[in-house]
Design an enzyme around this catalytic site. Structure first.
Site, PDB file in Angstrom:
ATOM      1  N   ASP A 143      -3.609  -5.635  -8.244  1.00 28.36           N
ATOM      2  CA  ASP A 143      -3.956  -5.000  -6.976  1.00 28.36           C
ATOM      3  C   ASP A 143      -4.195  -3.520  -7.308  1.00 28.36           C
ATOM      4  O   ASP A 143      -3.980  -3.083  -8.442  1.00 28.36           O
ATOM      5  CB  ASP A 143      -2.833  -5.188  -5.957  1.00 28.36           C
ATOM      6  CG  ASP A 143      -3.336  -5.190  -4.518  1.00 28.36           C
ATOM      7  OD1 ASP A 143      -4.424  -4.645  -4.273  1.00 28.36           O
ATOM      8  OD2 ASP A 143      -2.633  -5.732  -3.639  1.00 28.36           O
ATOM      9  N   HIS A 176       0.837  -1.201   0.000  1.00 31.80           N
ATOM     10  CA  HIS A 176       0.000   0.000   0.000  1.00 31.80           C
ATOM     11  C   HIS A 176       0.876   1.257   0.000  1.00 31.80           C
ATOM     12  O   HIS A 176       0.459   2.307  -0.499  1.00 31.80           O
ATOM     13  CB  HIS A 176      -0.910   0.027   1.238  1.00 31.80           C
ATOM     14  CG  HIS A 176      -2.014  -0.974   1.189  1.00 31.80           C
ATOM     15  ND1 HIS A 176      -1.838  -2.278   1.550  1.00 31.80           N
ATOM     16  CD2 HIS A 176      -3.304  -0.855   0.808  1.00 31.80           C
ATOM     17  CE1 HIS A 176      -2.984  -2.928   1.404  1.00 31.80           C
ATOM     18  NE2 HIS A 176      -3.884  -2.092   0.961  1.00 31.80           N
TER      19      HIS A 176
END
Length: 372
Positions: A257, A185
């Site tokens: 992702d 992230h």
């Protein structure tokens, strides 16, 4: 050269988009109408109630002419978007600790029934990453075991449970974040592990479940021992086409992702990342937050498809794959009503399942203590 408009509808199918807000707005309606995405994904920020969520997804579908993938990340434990609406779902590690394949399957079915009731048809689960010490701080209870065969045992039953409830699953995060010490992230982790070792460890779940996974999500980790550079796997033809498609023989859909994550944007802007994912063999790019990023990525892919005929063929190939998959796999939506009695039943079922997991884990611990 194809007309520009011909690519707009096709390229929309290659995007799954997120957005802010809990209800349909003129701005969101305009975005959906313009992009015509392949899917939408909701997060906790979009979910305040069961009926509200169901209505929001229904309103999204009204703006898009083809059936949407209505997506959510719901693994249980730390990744649980329905916690405020239906209650807490046990984590994969807690369920795995029971050692019961019946409960592995029930985990998938309970999550699937909750997803289906709220209007979702695709859950980005299960996690197939191996629970190595290196990634424990990042993955915690999301990963179930450092033994790939045990990961397969849990994931296979979980996927069957989801399917029983009429919901698609997605194995993640290919080729594996088990040895990644950084969170994708925020940063680009680098896993310095040769392909032979990955093949016999991290890739075993993908090899074993290649015919059972409707979708595979590719991570933003770099594997320099395999690619000879620090390219994220999500943008790597070596990983997506050469290994996943050809060497493993996977035939389902391949998604990235979230392309807004720091791990991939470290490699280039959103336009470049989206094009690179599709060029590498990906079918669906996730852009989960910023409207500006969605619009920029969409326009960039349209321009590149018009400029580069080879890339244009790649776009058409994935658009065909996505549409064929939807035609085969997306169940017809249920009636657009969700009663309070149904929500109460789901909440009670979830609480009972949590108790069942707790008691089964205790019984297993007691059983081990009782052994001589």
């Amino acid at each position: 050269m194809p007309k520009p408009r011909s690519y707009h509808s096709q390229i929309g199918q290659l995007l799954i988009i997120g957005f802010d807000g809990t209800e349909m707005s003129p701005r969101l309606a305009s975005l959906l109408t313009k992009i015509q995405p392949g899917g939408v994904i909701l997060f906790a920020r979009n979910i305040t109630g069961a009926e509200q969520t169901h209505t929001l997804l229904r309103e999204c579908q009204k703006r898009v002419t083809t059936p949407l993938f209505t997506c959510v990340d719901l693994e249980g434990g730390t990744v649980d978007r329905f916690r405020r609406v239906l209650g807490s779902t046990p984590s994969p590690a807690e369920v795995f600790a029971t050692g019961s394949r019946l409960l592995f399957r029930k985990h998938g079915r309970v999550i699937g029934e909750n997803c289906r009731a709220l209007g979702f048809n695709l859950d980005f689960a299960p996690v197939l990453d191996l629970a190595y010490e290196a990634s424990r701080a990042v993955m915690s209870s999301r990963a179930v075991s450092d033994d790939p065969k045990q990961v397969v045992a849990y994931a296979r039953e979980f996927l069957r449970g989801l399917s029983d409830a009429g919901v698609l699953g997605c194995g993640k995060h290919f080729p594996g974040l088990g040895e990644a010490t950084l969170d994708t992230h925020h940063e680009l982790p680098s896993v310095d592990k040769p392909l032979r070792k990955l093949w016999n460890e991290d890739l075993v779940p993908y090899r074993s479940l290649r015919r059972e996974l409707p979708m595979v999500m590719v991570s933003h980790a770099a594997f320099p021992a395999v690619t000879k550079k620090r390219t994220p796997a999500s943008l790597s033809k070596k990983w997506i086409t050469d290994v996943l498609h050809e060497k493993i023989g996977y035939r389902g859909l391949i998604c990235s992702d979230d392309l807004e994550m720091g791990g991939v944007l470290a490699a280039g802007p959103i336009e470049q990342a989206t094009i690179a994912h599709i060029r590498a063999g990906g079918d669906l790019g996730l852009i989960c937050h910023q409207e500006d990023f969605i619009l920029r990525a969409h326009e960039a892919v349209v321009r590149e498809a018009e400029r580069d005929s080879r890339f244009g063929r790649r776009v058409r190939e994935s658009a065909r794959r996505v549409l064929a998959f939807k035609k085969k796999s997306l169940a017809k939506p249920r009636t657009p009503t969700l009663s309070s009695a149904r929500v109460e039943k789901l909440t009670r079922q979830l609480w009972e399942f949590g108790e069942e997991i707790r008691l089964a884990a205790l019984a297993r611990i007691d059983g081990k203590k009782a052994r001589p």
